[in-house]
Design a protein around this motif. Structure first.
Motif, PDB file in Angstrom:
ATOM      1  N   ALA A  18      -8.551  -7.472  34.137  1.00  0.00           N
ATOM      2  CA  ALA A  18      -8.302  -7.964  35.922  1.00  0.00           C
ATOM      3  C   ALA A  18      -8.041  -6.998  37.323  1.00  0.00           C
ATOM      4  O   ALA A  18      -7.060  -6.265  36.949  1.00  0.00           O
ATOM      5  N   GLY A  19      -8.949  -6.984  38.161  1.00  0.00           N
ATOM      6  CA  GLY A  19      -8.294  -6.563  39.444  1.00  0.00           C
ATOM      7  C   GLY A  19      -9.291  -5.510  39.432  1.00  0.00           C
ATOM      8  O   GLY A  19      -9.860  -4.679  40.190  1.00  0.00           O
ATOM      9  N   GLN A  20     -10.275  -5.304  38.848  1.00  0.00           N
ATOM     10  CA  GLN A  20     -11.744  -4.231  39.209  1.00  0.00           C
ATOM     11  C   GLN A  20     -12.493  -4.688  39.984  1.00  0.00           C
ATOM     12  O   GLN A  20     -13.443  -3.865  41.142  1.00  0.00           O
ATOM     13  N   ASP A  21     -12.709  -6.580  40.073  1.00  0.00           N
ATOM     14  CA  ASP A  21     -13.683  -7.304  41.256  1.00  0.00           C
ATOM     15  C   ASP A  21     -12.495  -6.671  42.542  1.00  0.00           C
ATOM     16  O   ASP A  21     -12.048  -8.132  43.152  1.00  0.00           O
ATOM     17  N   THR A  34     -13.068 -16.212  30.410  1.00  0.00           N
ATOM     18  CA  THR A  34     -14.772 -15.638  29.691  1.00  0.00           C
ATOM     19  C   THR A  34     -14.292 -14.554  28.940  1.00  0.00           C
ATOM     20  O   THR A  34     -15.067 -14.859  28.459  1.00  0.00           O
ATOM     21  N   CYS A  35     -13.222 -13.835  28.697  1.00  0.00           N
ATOM     22  CA  CYS A  35     -12.801 -12.680  28.355  1.00  0.00           C
ATOM     23  C   CYS A  35     -13.258 -13.277  26.956  1.00  0.00           C
ATOM     24  O   CYS A  35     -13.118 -13.308  25.656  1.00  0.00           O
ATOM     25  N   LEU A  82     -21.481 -19.761  31.956  1.00  0.00           N
ATOM     26  CA  LEU A  82     -19.543 -20.085  32.488  1.00  0.00           C
ATOM     27  C   LEU A  82     -20.010 -19.911  33.965  1.00  0.00           C
ATOM     28  O   LEU A  82     -18.916 -20.381  34.814  1.00  0.00           O
ATOM     29  N   ALA A  83     -21.214 -19.224  35.079  1.00  0.00           N
ATOM     30  CA  ALA A  83     -21.231 -19.408  35.973  1.00  0.00           C
ATOM     31  C   ALA A  83     -21.599 -19.993  36.125  1.00  0.00           C
ATOM     32  O   ALA A  83     -20.983 -20.888  37.734  1.00  0.00           O
ATOM     33  N   LEU A  84     -22.521 -20.625  36.131  1.00  0.00           N
ATOM     34  CA  LEU A  84     -23.026 -22.454  36.069  1.00  0.00           C
ATOM     35  C   LEU A  84     -22.082 -23.028  35.827  1.00  0.00           C
ATOM     36  O   LEU A  84     -22.291 -23.658  36.998  1.00  0.00           O
ATOM     37  N   ARG A  93     -22.940 -11.887  37.159  1.00  0.00           N
ATOM     38  CA  ARG A  93     -23.141 -10.025  36.666  1.00  0.00           C
ATOM     39  C   ARG A  93     -21.239  -9.983  36.190  1.00  0.00           C
ATOM     40  O   ARG A  93     -21.027  -9.317  35.252  1.00  0.00           O
ATOM     41  N   ILE A  94     -19.813 -10.975  37.269  1.00  0.00           N
ATOM     42  CA  ILE A  94     -18.663 -11.131  36.858  1.00  0.00           C
ATOM     43  C   ILE A  94     -18.827 -11.253  35.381  1.00  0.00           C
ATOM     44  O   ILE A  94     -18.229 -10.423  33.975  1.00  0.00           O
TER      45      ILE A  94
END
Length: 353
Positions: A18-21, A34-35, A82-84, A93-94
């Protein structure tokens, strides 16, 4: 490994990355979930057990759902879904990337066990297995839990430290595996001087990274010993331990004086002919594919007919009902064999296949 360890490792991996975004388009909570979902996803193949338990054991489990070849597709389906659901389509993409991290963590951990993973399914059924960790490893799980705890109580970067702490533990397991194999080869040289080192095998056991199973190939089957490489088996007296757990703990001996037990492939001389006949039946072909160290578990004879049961030494624990017991049965007076399995934790309940 067990689902709890997979889920915890997925959560730790999600927090570690986390934090890469940098634009923070997805919250830390959603990235972690999600992970975690990705880390649990591959074991959905357990649903196939209800279709055919034997085919599942031999071919389907840890197959396409655990494949590096199929990982991008599963990550896209899971992450995109999950994005939907989260109504954040632009960040698919994330979500997909974190789902891939979780799935990858699951595959990597399962690779540590003796069961192995079909890394390149469906292109190949090659199943590598590092045999470093038992399927339930409390120390491995504890390291993950501590990493999660500190990342919540202190700072997020402690999650990365938790992942890094798994490396020295795996190195310890590798060193113990090497030591156990050297011990097995030396024991083999004493008992069968003409045998090569390829006839000595070692597998991790429950409770401790210092517990190992040694298997030596013989003309009649195998010699088996369970050894404690360092220290003593810890069973705190006065607590209501299950008898099976005490039996298992007491089965380990010091590495200097291993207690060997003969494990004949076909049972006694009187059982061998019937065992070989049952073992060669077409209905047992999937189990022959699965079992690397098959032995006769028992033969049931009664007024109705015969049942011949086999298991795999890799999954045989003293004091505990064998996990995988498959065999062939025939009605008295007939020559047609049919495949069956004995249900988990039961001695007589059998299921036709």
């Amino acid at each position: 490994m067990d689902p709890i360890t997979h889920g915890l490792l997925g959560a730790l991996t999600g927090r570690a990355f986390a934090g890469q975004d940098k634009e923070q388009r997805v919250s830390l909570k959603r990235l972690t979930l999600t992970c975690t979902a990705g880390a649990l996803f591959p074991d959905l193949d357990y649903l196939l057990f209800w279709v055919d338990p034997l085919e599942f054991l031999a071919y389907w489990h840890r197959g396409v759902s655990h494949s590096l070849v199929m990982l991008p597709l599963w990550a896209l389906l899971l992450g995109g879904g999950l994005a939907l659901v989260s109504r954040n389509r632009k960040s698919w993409r994330i979500y997909t990337g974190y789902a891939a991290l979780g799935i990858g963590s699951h595959i990597g951990v399962d690779l540590l066990t003796a069961y192995g993973v079909q890394l390149f399914a469906p292109l190949s059924n090659f199943r590598p297995a590092l045999s470093l960790s038992y399927v339930v490893d409390p120390y491995f799980t504890l390291i993950i839990m501590l990493g999660l705890l500190f990342s919540r109580l202190r700072k997020l970067s402690d999650a990365r430290l938790g992942l890094l702490c798994l490396i020295p533990y795996l190195c310890l397991q590798g060193a113990m595996q090497h030591q156990a194999r050297v011990l097995g080869i030396n024991q083999l040289a004493q008992q069968q001087p003409a045998a090569g080192p390829h006839c000595a095998y070692v597998f991790p056991q429950p409770f401790s990274p210092f517990h190992w199973q040694l298997l030596l190939k013989t003309d009649r089957g195998y010699l088996e010993a369970r050894v404690q490489l360092y220290g003593d088996v810890l069973i705190i007296p006065g607590l209501p331990w299950p008898r099976s757990l005490i039996t298992l703990a007491n089965s380990f001996s010091a590495a200097q004086t291993p207690r060997w037990r003969e494990r004949p492939s076909w049972g006694t001389a009187a059982q061998e002919s019937l065992a070989r006949e049952a073992w060669g039946q077409p209905g047992l072909a999937p189990f022959r594919h699965f079992a690397r160290f098959p032995i006769l578990e028992r033969i049931d004879n009664d007024a109705t007919g015969d049942c011949v049961w086999f298991t795999d030494l890799r999954y045989l624990l003293p004091g505990i009902t064998p996990f995988f017991r498959y065999g062939m049965c025939r009605t008295k007076g007939q020559h047609i064999w049919k495949p069956y399995r004995l249900k988990r934790h039961q001695q007589q309940a059998r299921q036709p296949l």
